[in-house]
Write an enzyme that holds these catalytic residues in place. Structure first.
Site, mmCIF file in Angstrom:
data_model
loop_
_atom_site.group_PDB
_atom_site.id
_atom_site.type_symbol
_atom_site.label_atom_id
_atom_site.label_comp_id
_atom_site.label_asym_id
_atom_site.label_seq_id
_atom_site.Cartn_x
_atom_site.Cartn_y
_atom_site.Cartn_z
ATOM 1 N N GLY A 18 29.752 -18.968 -22.704
ATOM 2 C CA GLY A 18 30.211 -17.659 -23.207
ATOM 3 C C GLY A 18 29.185 -16.937 -24.040
ATOM 4 O O GLY A 18 29.520 -15.953 -24.702
ATOM 5 N N SER A 20 26.514 -15.302 -22.958
ATOM 6 C CA SER A 20 25.962 -14.086 -22.339
ATOM 7 C C SER A 20 26.700 -13.809 -21.032
ATOM 8 O O SER A 20 27.639 -14.527 -20.669
ATOM 9 C CB SER A 20 24.451 -14.235 -22.079
ATOM 10 O OG SER A 20 24.218 -15.218 -21.099
ATOM 11 N N GLY A 21 26.269 -12.759 -20.359
ATOM 12 C CA GLY A 21 26.746 -12.460 -19.013
ATOM 13 C C GLY A 21 28.253 -12.399 -18.851
ATOM 14 O O GLY A 21 28.971 -11.842 -19.686
ATOM 15 N N SER A 148 30.403 -18.381 -6.322
ATOM 16 C CA SER A 148 29.350 -17.407 -5.959
ATOM 17 C C SER A 148 29.540 -16.956 -4.513
ATOM 18 O O SER A 148 29.987 -17.729 -3.661
ATOM 19 C CB SER A 148 27.974 -18.068 -6.086
ATOM 20 O OG SER A 148 26.993 -17.295 -5.407
ATOM 21 N N TYR A 161 22.160 -24.722 -4.998
ATOM 22 C CA TYR A 161 23.051 -23.820 -5.754
ATOM 23 C C TYR A 161 24.310 -23.486 -4.951
ATOM 24 O O TYR A 161 25.436 -23.643 -5.442
ATOM 25 C CB TYR A 161 22.279 -22.545 -6.097
ATOM 26 C CG TYR A 161 23.090 -21.503 -6.833
ATOM 27 C CD1 TYR A 161 23.262 -21.574 -8.211
ATOM 28 C CD2 TYR A 161 23.660 -20.419 -6.157
ATOM 29 C CE1 TYR A 161 23.997 -20.608 -8.886
ATOM 30 C CE2 TYR A 161 24.390 -19.452 -6.828
ATOM 31 C CZ TYR A 161 24.552 -19.552 -8.197
ATOM 32 O OH TYR A 161 25.293 -18.604 -8.864
HETATM 33 N N1 LIG Z 1 24.588 -13.223 -12.061
HETATM 34 C C1 LIG Z 1 24.907 -13.359 -10.797
HETATM 35 O O1 LIG Z 1 24.464 -12.549 -9.967
HETATM 36 C C2 LIG Z 1 25.828 -14.458 -10.350
HETATM 37 C C3 LIG Z 1 26.365 -14.384 -9.057
HETATM 38 C C4 LIG Z 1 27.271 -15.344 -8.635
HETATM 39 C C5 LIG Z 1 27.666 -16.352 -9.501
HETATM 40 N N2 LIG Z 1 27.139 -16.420 -10.766
HETATM 41 C C6 LIG Z 1 27.646 -17.482 -11.639
HETATM 42 O O2 LIG Z 1 28.197 -16.898 -12.795
HETATM 43 C C7 LIG Z 1 28.182 -17.860 -13.859
HETATM 44 C C8 LIG Z 1 27.735 -17.155 -15.123
HETATM 45 O O3 LIG Z 1 26.392 -16.721 -14.971
HETATM 46 P P1 LIG Z 1 25.826 -15.335 -15.534
HETATM 47 O O4 LIG Z 1 25.265 -14.615 -14.382
HETATM 48 O O5 LIG Z 1 26.836 -14.680 -16.415
HETATM 49 O O6 LIG Z 1 24.545 -15.894 -16.321
HETATM 50 P P2 LIG Z 1 24.067 -15.924 -17.821
HETATM 51 O O7 LIG Z 1 24.257 -14.615 -18.493
HETATM 52 O O8 LIG Z 1 22.700 -16.516 -17.768
HETATM 53 O O9 LIG Z 1 25.078 -16.953 -18.497
HETATM 54 C C9 LIG Z 1 25.080 -18.307 -18.207
HETATM 55 C C10 LIG Z 1 25.925 -18.969 -19.291
HETATM 56 O O10 LIG Z 1 26.046 -20.354 -18.977
HETATM 57 C C11 LIG Z 1 25.671 -21.082 -20.127
HETATM 58 N N3 LIG Z 1 25.163 -22.377 -19.727
HETATM 59 C C12 LIG Z 1 24.168 -22.670 -18.859
HETATM 60 N N4 LIG Z 1 24.018 -23.988 -18.768
HETATM 61 C C13 LIG Z 1 24.939 -24.545 -19.583
HETATM 62 C C14 LIG Z 1 25.295 -25.865 -19.908
HETATM 63 N N5 LIG Z 1 24.643 -26.921 -19.393
HETATM 64 N N6 LIG Z 1 26.296 -26.069 -20.796
HETATM 65 C C15 LIG Z 1 26.951 -25.016 -21.341
HETATM 66 N N7 LIG Z 1 26.672 -23.739 -21.071
HETATM 67 C C16 LIG Z 1 25.661 -23.515 -20.201
HETATM 68 C C17 LIG Z 1 24.669 -20.223 -20.870
HETATM 69 O O11 LIG Z 1 24.670 -20.558 -22.238
HETATM 70 P P3 LIG Z 1 23.377 -21.059 -23.076
HETATM 71 O O12 LIG Z 1 22.153 -20.671 -22.293
HETATM 72 O O13 LIG Z 1 23.512 -20.340 -24.374
HETATM 73 O O14 LIG Z 1 23.565 -22.530 -23.189
HETATM 74 C C18 LIG Z 1 25.281 -18.839 -20.670
HETATM 75 O O15 LIG Z 1 26.284 -18.603 -21.625
HETATM 76 C C19 LIG Z 1 27.313 -19.008 -13.384
HETATM 77 O O16 LIG Z 1 28.127 -20.093 -13.010
HETATM 78 C C20 LIG Z 1 26.600 -18.435 -12.162
HETATM 79 O O17 LIG Z 1 26.256 -19.414 -11.231
HETATM 80 C C21 LIG Z 1 26.218 -15.512 -11.200
#
Ligand SMILES: NC(=O)c1ccc[n+]([C@@H]2O[C@H](COP(=O)([O-])OP(=O)(O)OC[C@H]3O[C@@H](n4cnc5c(N)ncnc54)[C@H](OP(=O)(O)O)[C@@H]3O)[C@@H](O)[C@H]2O)c1
Length: 261
Positions: A18, A20-21, A148, A161
């Site tokens: 939580g 970011s993003g 995704s 992924y």
């Molecule tokens: N952006 C896209 O285009 C896209 C598309 C399809 C699916 N998704 C999915 O959406 C989800 C959220 O991604 P987002 O795009 O919002 O990216 P993001 O802004 O980079 O956020 C990722 C979040 O996951 C946390 N995180 C990563 N590894 C972690 C771990 N081992 N333990 C706990 N927290 C962890 C990060 O927190 P910290 O870094 O502070 O630990 C951050 O809060 C992901 O599952 C991603 O695969 C993204």
């Protein structure tokens, strides 16, 4: 989407990742709709910054947001997270298993360590987040898993992924059946290209216009597009939606824009 400001009043939601993003945007949305939210991340300083951004310094919102350092890939952290939630809130009504890592390379370049790292967060992490949350999750509660669009359509370099995302969607189907006696609904979402830090880390600015050209909606997605959909799936309005995947991608997995023909 019209916002109903009370759908989550009296409800408590866990959102992993939580800081970011999409996770942070969904936390903002559920708090604005009356909920109490626990966010997680791996880094204390990032969590502190996220709390300030999500609450906007509002004392009323700050009372309804708890940030807990917990690595989704670490079972000990997940057990401690469940203990903290039990002590502070006593229960959960919603789990958004959102934490994930995006890493992309041709199959020939994927090391065993990188394979384990991606699977460790995106599949194992989601699996054990849900397992550890279940004793706290109220009957009639809702689980939403962040998958995704790449589980629906092949993307070069996404072999690990995309497979983790297919796995977690499959998990939503099985768990919807497993948890039917408790009326706990389990669904996944499949975001398309959403402008978050993960997107910017993996997609160079010069590639944006080609990607937008392949999206029937004609734009990249926003975190608010996702937060609204997660709030819907977690709410009573989705009470008959179970074991499904909601694709929120502007059409990239299924539709070819007219301009590409
Ligand atoms: N952006 C896209 O285009 C896209 C598309 C399809 C699916 N998704 C999915 O959406 C989800 C959220 O991604 P987002 O795009 O919002 O990216 P993001 O802004 O980079 O956020 C990722 C979040 O996951 C946390 N995180 C990563 N590894 C972690 C771990 N081992 N333990 C706990 N927290 C962890 C990060 O927190 P910290 O870094 O502070 O630990 C951050 O809060 C992901 O599952 C991603 O695969 C993204």
């Amino acid at each position: 989407m019209t916002q109903n400001n009370s759908r989550f009043t009296g409800k408590t939601a866990l959102i992993t990742g939580g800081t970011s993003g999409m996770g942070a945007a969904t936390a903002r949305r559920l708090i604005a709709e009356g909920g109490q939210v626990i966010i997680t991340g791996r880094d204390k300083a990032r969590l502190d910054t996220a709390v300030a951004e999500i609450t906007g310094g509002t004392a009323e919102f700050a009372d309804r947001l708890l940030a807990v350092r917990a690595d989704a890939a670490d079972l000990t952290d997940l057990e401690a997270l469940a203990d903290t939630i039990r002590e502070r809130f006593g229960r959960l009504d919603v789990v958004f298993a959102n934490a994930g890592v995006g890493a992309f390379a041709p199959i020939g370049e994927v090391t065993a360590a990188e394979f384990d790292r991606i699977v460790g967060v995106n599949f194992r992490g989601v699996y054990f987040t849900i397992q550890q949350s279940l004793p706290l999750l109220a009957d009639g509660g809702a689980i939403v898993i962040n998958a995704s669009w790449t589980l629906h359509r092949g993307l070069p370099g996404a072999s690990v992924y995309a497979a983790t995302k297919a796995a977690v969607h499959n998990l939503s189907r099985t768990l919807a059946a497993d948890l039917s006696a408790r009326r706990i609904r389990v669904n996944s979402i499949s975001p398309g290209y959403i402008t978050t830090p993960m997107f910017h880390e993996n997609v160079a600015p010069e590639a944006h216009s080609d990607i937008i050209g392949a999206i029937a909606a004609g734009r990249l997605g926003t975190v608010e597009d996702i937060a609204g959909a997660v709030a819907f799936l977690a709410s009573e309005e989705a009470s008959y939606i179970n074991g499904q995947d909601l694709v929120i991608d502007g059409g990239i997995a299924t539709s070819t824009p007219a301009a590409m023909l």
